[in-house]
Each structure stands twice: as C-alpha cells, then as structure tokens.
Design a protein around this motif. Structure first.
Motif, PDB file in Angstrom:
ATOM      1  N   GLY A 199     -26.563 -29.966   4.927  1.00  0.00           N
ATOM      2  CA  GLY A 199     -27.196 -28.927   4.125  1.00  0.00           C
ATOM      3  C   GLY A 199     -26.288 -28.249   3.130  1.00  0.00           C
ATOM      4  N   THR A 200     -24.966 -28.324   3.328  1.00  0.00           N
ATOM      5  CA  THR A 200     -24.016 -27.691   2.405  1.00  0.00           C
ATOM      6  C   THR A 200     -22.621 -28.215   2.715  1.00  0.00           C
ATOM      7  OG1 THR A 200     -23.296 -25.571   1.453  1.00  0.00           O
ATOM      8  CG2 THR A 200     -23.547 -25.657   3.852  1.00  0.00           C
ATOM      9  N   ALA A 201     -21.611 -27.661   2.060  1.00  0.00           N
ATOM     10  CA  ALA A 201     -20.230 -28.067   2.316  1.00  0.00           C
ATOM     11  C   ALA A 201     -19.683 -27.311   3.524  1.00  0.00           C
ATOM     12  CB  ALA A 201     -19.363 -27.789   1.090  1.00  0.00           C
ATOM     13  N   HIS A 202     -18.825 -27.972   4.290  1.00  0.00           N
ATOM     14  CA  HIS A 202     -18.216 -27.385   5.477  1.00  0.00           C
ATOM     15  C   HIS A 202     -16.732 -27.746   5.506  1.00  0.00           C
ATOM     16  CE1 HIS A 202     -22.203 -26.577   7.281  1.00  0.00           C
ATOM     17  NE2 HIS A 202     -22.536 -27.714   6.667  1.00  0.00           N
ATOM     18  N   LEU A 203     -15.946 -26.903   6.155  1.00  0.00           N
ATOM     19  CA  LEU A 203     -14.516 -27.153   6.314  1.00  0.00           C
ATOM     20  C   LEU A 203     -14.195 -27.307   7.796  1.00  0.00           C
ATOM     21  CD1 LEU A 203     -11.561 -25.441   4.495  1.00  0.00           C
ATOM     22  CD2 LEU A 203     -11.468 -25.755   6.951  1.00  0.00           C
ATOM     23  N   PHE A 204     -13.573 -28.432   8.134  1.00  0.00           N
ATOM     24  CA  PHE A 204     -13.095 -28.706   9.483  1.00  0.00           C
ATOM     25  C   PHE A 204     -11.587 -28.896   9.417  1.00  0.00           C
ATOM     26  CE2 PHE A 204     -17.457 -30.182   9.159  1.00  0.00           C
ATOM     27  CZ  PHE A 204     -18.049 -29.628  10.280  1.00  0.00           C
ATOM     28  N   GLN A 205     -10.883 -28.339  10.396  1.00  0.00           N
ATOM     29  CA  GLN A 205      -9.424 -28.385  10.359  1.00  0.00           C
ATOM     30  C   GLN A 205      -8.881 -28.595  11.770  1.00  0.00           C
ATOM     31  OE1 GLN A 205      -6.903 -24.741   9.339  1.00  0.00           O
ATOM     32  NE2 GLN A 205      -6.717 -25.938   7.445  1.00  0.00           N
ATOM     33  N   VAL A 206      -7.823 -29.385  11.856  1.00  0.00           N
ATOM     34  CA  VAL A 206      -7.181 -29.617  13.150  1.00  0.00           C
ATOM     35  C   VAL A 206      -6.645 -28.299  13.697  1.00  0.00           C
ATOM     36  CG1 VAL A 206      -5.215 -30.722  14.301  1.00  0.00           C
ATOM     37  CG2 VAL A 206      -6.621 -32.011  12.671  1.00  0.00           C
ATOM     38  N   ARG A 207      -6.937 -28.039  14.969  1.00  0.00           N
ATOM     39  CA  ARG A 207      -6.447 -26.824  15.617  1.00  0.00           C
ATOM     40  C   ARG A 207      -4.998 -27.030  16.036  1.00  0.00           C
ATOM     41  NH1 ARG A 207      -8.942 -23.665  20.948  1.00  0.00           N
ATOM     42  NH2 ARG A 207      -7.286 -22.099  21.067  1.00  0.00           N
ATOM     43  N   VAL A 208      -4.122 -26.155  15.579  1.00  0.00           N
ATOM     44  CA  VAL A 208      -2.711 -26.201  15.933  1.00  0.00           C
ATOM     45  C   VAL A 208      -2.520 -25.508  17.280  1.00  0.00           C
ATOM     46  CG1 VAL A 208      -0.381 -25.471  15.284  1.00  0.00           C
ATOM     47  CG2 VAL A 208      -2.002 -26.208  13.515  1.00  0.00           C
ATOM     48  N   ALA A 209      -1.790 -26.163  18.194  1.00  0.00           N
ATOM     49  CA  ALA A 209      -1.443 -25.532  19.468  1.00  0.00           C
ATOM     50  C   ALA A 209      -0.372 -24.482  19.179  1.00  0.00           C
ATOM     51  CB  ALA A 209      -0.937 -26.576  20.461  1.00  0.00           C
ATOM     52  N   LYS A 210      -0.801 -23.234  19.096  1.00  0.00           N
ATOM     53  CA  LYS A 210       0.069 -22.193  18.572  1.00  0.00           C
ATOM     54  C   LYS A 210       0.632 -21.299  19.675  1.00  0.00           C
ATOM     55  CE  LYS A 210      -3.629 -18.833  17.699  1.00  0.00           C
ATOM     56  NZ  LYS A 210      -4.336 -18.012  16.703  1.00  0.00           N
ATOM     57  N   THR A 211       1.755 -20.679  19.343  1.00  0.00           N
ATOM     58  CA  THR A 211       2.340 -19.655  20.217  1.00  0.00           C
ATOM     59  C   THR A 211       2.134 -18.261  19.638  1.00  0.00           C
ATOM     60  OG1 THR A 211       4.501 -19.882  19.133  1.00  0.00           O
ATOM     61  CG2 THR A 211       4.092 -21.253  21.079  1.00  0.00           C
ATOM     62  N   ALA A 212       1.898 -18.178  18.338  1.00  0.00           N
ATOM     63  CA  ALA A 212       1.690 -16.880  17.689  1.00  0.00           C
ATOM     64  C   ALA A 212       1.128 -17.109  16.300  1.00  0.00           C
ATOM     65  CB  ALA A 212       2.997 -16.096  17.596  1.00  0.00           C
ATOM     66  N   ASP A 213       0.589 -16.039  15.733  1.00  0.00           N
ATOM     67  CA  ASP A 213       0.176 -16.028  14.330  1.00  0.00           C
ATOM     68  C   ASP A 213       1.169 -15.182  13.540  1.00  0.00           C
ATOM     69  OD1 ASP A 213      -2.670 -17.287  14.166  1.00  0.00           O
ATOM     70  OD2 ASP A 213      -2.730 -16.005  15.944  1.00  0.00           O
ATOM     71  N   VAL A 214       1.151 -15.347  12.223  1.00  0.00           N
ATOM     72  CA  VAL A 214       2.015 -14.565  11.341  1.00  0.00           C
ATOM     73  C   VAL A 214       1.219 -14.153  10.114  1.00  0.00           C
ATOM     74  CG1 VAL A 214       4.130 -14.500   9.968  1.00  0.00           C
ATOM     75  CG2 VAL A 214       4.082 -15.814  12.096  1.00  0.00           C
ATOM     76  N   ARG A 215       1.294 -12.880   9.767  1.00  0.00           N
ATOM     77  CA  ARG A 215       0.749 -12.398   8.494  1.00  0.00           C
ATOM     78  C   ARG A 215       1.938 -12.064   7.594  1.00  0.00           C
ATOM     79  NH1 ARG A 215      -3.499  -9.715   5.876  1.00  0.00           N
ATOM     80  NH2 ARG A 215      -4.753 -11.418   6.761  1.00  0.00           N
ATOM     81  N   VAL A 216       1.971 -12.682   6.444  1.00  0.00           N
ATOM     82  CA  VAL A 216       3.016 -12.423   5.451  1.00  0.00           C
ATOM     83  C   VAL A 216       2.361 -11.793   4.233  1.00  0.00           C
ATOM     84  CG1 VAL A 216       4.829 -13.394   4.009  1.00  0.00           C
ATOM     85  CG2 VAL A 216       4.379 -14.387   6.257  1.00  0.00           C
ATOM     86  N   THR A 217       2.832 -10.630   3.843  1.00  0.00           N
ATOM     87  CA  THR A 217       2.307  -9.933   2.675  1.00  0.00           C
ATOM     88  C   THR A 217       3.357  -9.967   1.576  1.00  0.00           C
ATOM     89  OG1 THR A 217       1.074  -8.459   4.158  1.00  0.00           O
ATOM     90  CG2 THR A 217       1.252  -7.802   1.847  1.00  0.00           C
ATOM     91  N   VAL A 218       3.016 -10.585   0.461  1.00  0.00           N
ATOM     92  CA  VAL A 218       3.908 -10.652  -0.696  1.00  0.00           C
ATOM     93  C   VAL A 218       3.456  -9.599  -1.693  1.00  0.00           C
ATOM     94  CG1 VAL A 218       4.702 -12.077  -2.619  1.00  0.00           C
ATOM     95  CG2 VAL A 218       4.375 -13.101  -0.353  1.00  0.00           C
ATOM     96  N   ILE A 219       4.373  -8.697  -2.048  1.00  0.00           N
ATOM     97  CA  ILE A 219       4.110  -7.632  -3.016  1.00  0.00           C
ATOM     98  C   ILE A 219       5.188  -7.707  -4.082  1.00  0.00           C
ATOM     99  CG2 ILE A 219       3.839  -5.150  -3.387  1.00  0.00           C
ATOM    100  CD1 ILE A 219       3.076  -4.922  -0.411  1.00  0.00           C
ATOM    101  N   GLY A 220       4.868  -8.305  -5.213  1.00  0.00           N
ATOM    102  CA  GLY A 220       5.891  -8.529  -6.225  1.00  0.00           C
ATOM    103  C   GLY A 220       6.964  -9.453  -5.673  1.00  0.00           C
TER     104      GLY A 220
END
Length: 315
Positions: A199-220
């Motif tokens: 019915g529309t476009a979909h995104l499927f992605q391999v799940r990474v066996a992770k230990t943590a997530d990271v948020r990186v904020t770039v400001i200039g």
C-alpha cells in the motif's frame, strides 16, 4: 555599539525548546522576533521587493517588525503549515501554494544570513533514504536497510537477517481518542509481512544487538555526546527508564559528523547511534530539527548557551 539586528525564530506557538533559547537571547539583550509562518496572513504579513541592490522589505507580526536586510540570524524550528479554512477547496489550495512559494521563498532567500537550519537544507536532510546514503559516504556504519513496497522483498529481507525492525520513513502525528500518538519502532517477523506492505513505502532495518544508545547534538562546531542506557528497543518510548552519561565520541565518529553536516549544509543536527556489543557505533538517523534541551538538565551540558552563541553570531 549595540547590535540591534534581531534573530528571527520561525516555529509554532507551542515549542518549549525555542522558548528556552529565546529566554537565553533575551538575557543577552539580543532582539528576537518570533512568528509561526502558519499565522500568515491573519497575524503575519510580508512585504519584499527584489531589486538590483538585493532583497528589501519586512515581515510584520501584530506587535513587531523586522527589516529583511537587518536580520542577525534565523532559527528555523517547527512552524505549522499554511491553512485557509475559510476558502473553498480549490481556492485554499491556490492560497496555500502562493503562501508557500511567496512567504516561504522570501524566508529562504535572506541574503548572507546564518540559518539554523536553512529550510531547504532541512527538507533535504529529512528524507531518511538520503540521510542513510549520506551517512555511508560520511564514514558511518549503517545497518542493512530495505525500503520497499513489495511484500515478497520485505519478507525475504526479514528471513535473510532474522532480527529486523520496522521504522516509519516519516512520523506524522496520529490522534487516537484525541491523544497525539506516533508509530513506534518495532521488531517484525516474516509472518508479520502481508499484502498491506504494497500500500505504500516501508523501511525495514537490521536490528543491532546493542549495549547502549547515543544522542549526539552538533551545534555549529561544538559536539555534545550523551550515552543513553536503558533496556528499550526505542528509548523514546519511556523517558523515565533512561540513564544519561556525557561521553567523548571516537575520533572517527567526530570526523564523520562533520562530513555529514557539511554534505547537507547543516549547522545543527541531532544524531542517533547505537553501540553494538563489540563497541562499534552504528548510525541510525539525524534529525535537522531534533529535540535536545531535555538533555541539558540531565547532564549539565551547556547546549542552550552554545545555540544562543551561534544565533548571536559569537561563533
């Protein structure tokens, strides 16, 4: 000499992140003109003349006016869309188009000013396929990803990699019983794939066996990196279960961050990564208008001041 040029803040009325940035600019005596382009033309007007000497004119709200050639910077966040509910459908479509290409075109054409971020660059970077392809070119690791409308292709992808998650390509707000909701990231099995995929476009992605997530904020030129520990597939689903730790990104990641923002012409980006069990960082996405302020009280990282420095043109 006092610099009287204002910062234009283009966002919706309800934007707490913009509120804190405006508060910081007010404390520095930096003039601010805030408006939502969705208020046009009821309480927002524009007058712009294009001559051989450049673009001249002003934008005007109910209480303030800014000369287009006297703007210090533009903080373009999350304005609402244009709407003309009092017009018939065809007339409303015409009016929306004229507003988008008229006011929108003027706001995207201010000469030589700093945009955080430019609306056209935001538009480019918000396409997930473009972002993932650019991430590979920038030097990030990207999990194998399939974008498809073919059920058989989706099913084969899931069978090949076994642990696969579904992500929306963009996340419009749904309202369920009047409550704003979004489509969550979820793991899928081959038997979950049916003909509805067509019915529309979909995104499927391999799940990474992770230990943590990271948020990186770039400001200039500044990079603020926070490790997020939880037991959640998608940490956005429950903020009460998150633990935050400021960290320093690996040198290769820092270099790739600069490559990525330069590719899209961004000066701000909210990047999401996960760290796999072998310590490698995997790129998930970059939101050119992503939220960031909630991390400052949790970590003490001076991100609001950094963004105000950028808009004030200190850096």
């Amino acid at each position: 000499m006092t610099d009287s040029r204002p910062v234009l803040v283009v966002t919706s009325l309800h934007d707490p992140t913009a509120d804190v940035v405006i508060g910081e600019l007010n404390e520095r005596d930096v003039p601010v003109l805030r408006f939502d382009s969705g208020d046009f033309p009821a309480s927002l007007s524009v007058q712009a003349e294009i001559t051989q000497d450049g673009l001249r004119g002003h934008v005007r709200t109910a209480s303030r006016t800014a000369e287009l050639d006297q703007v210090r910077a533009v903080y373009y966040r999350r304005p609402t869309g244009f709407a003309f509910p009092h017009l018939a459908d065809q007339d409303a479509r015409f009016a929306v188009t004229q507003a988008r290409y008229g006011l929108g075109g003027v706001l995207a054409s201010l000469p030589g000013y700093l945009y955080v971020n430019h609306p056209h660059r935001i538009g480019d970077a918000e396409f997930k396929p473009s972002g993932l392809a650019a991430a590979v070119q920038a030097g990030f690791l990207v999990p194998p990803t399939l974008i498809t409308s073919r059920p058989e292709a989706a099913r084969a992808f899931v069978e090949r990699y076994e642990h696969v998650i579904y992500k929306p390509l963009h996340n419009p707000v749904y309202r369920l019983d009047g409550v704003a909701s979004v489509v969550e990231i979820a793991e899928v099995a081959a038997e979950d794939i049916d003909d509805g995929v067509a019915g529309t476009a979909h995104l499927f992605q391999v799940r990474v066996a992770k230990t943590a997530d990271v948020r990186v904020t770039v400001i200039g030129s500044r990079i603020y990196c926070v490790r997020i520990d939880s037991d959640l597939l998608d940490w956005r689903s429950d903020y009460t279960r998150l633990r935050y730790t400021p960290i320093t990104p690996p040198a290769a990641i820092e270099s790739a961050l600069h490559n990525y923002v330069n590719h899209f012409g961004l000066v701000f980006g909210a990047f999401d990564f996960c760290i796999s069990q072998d310590g490698r960082w995997w790129f998930l996405e970059c939101n050119p208008c992503g939220q960031w302020y909630w991390l400052e009280p949790e970590t003490g990282l001076p991100m609001c001041a950094a963004l105000a420095d950028l808009l004030e043109r200190r850096t």
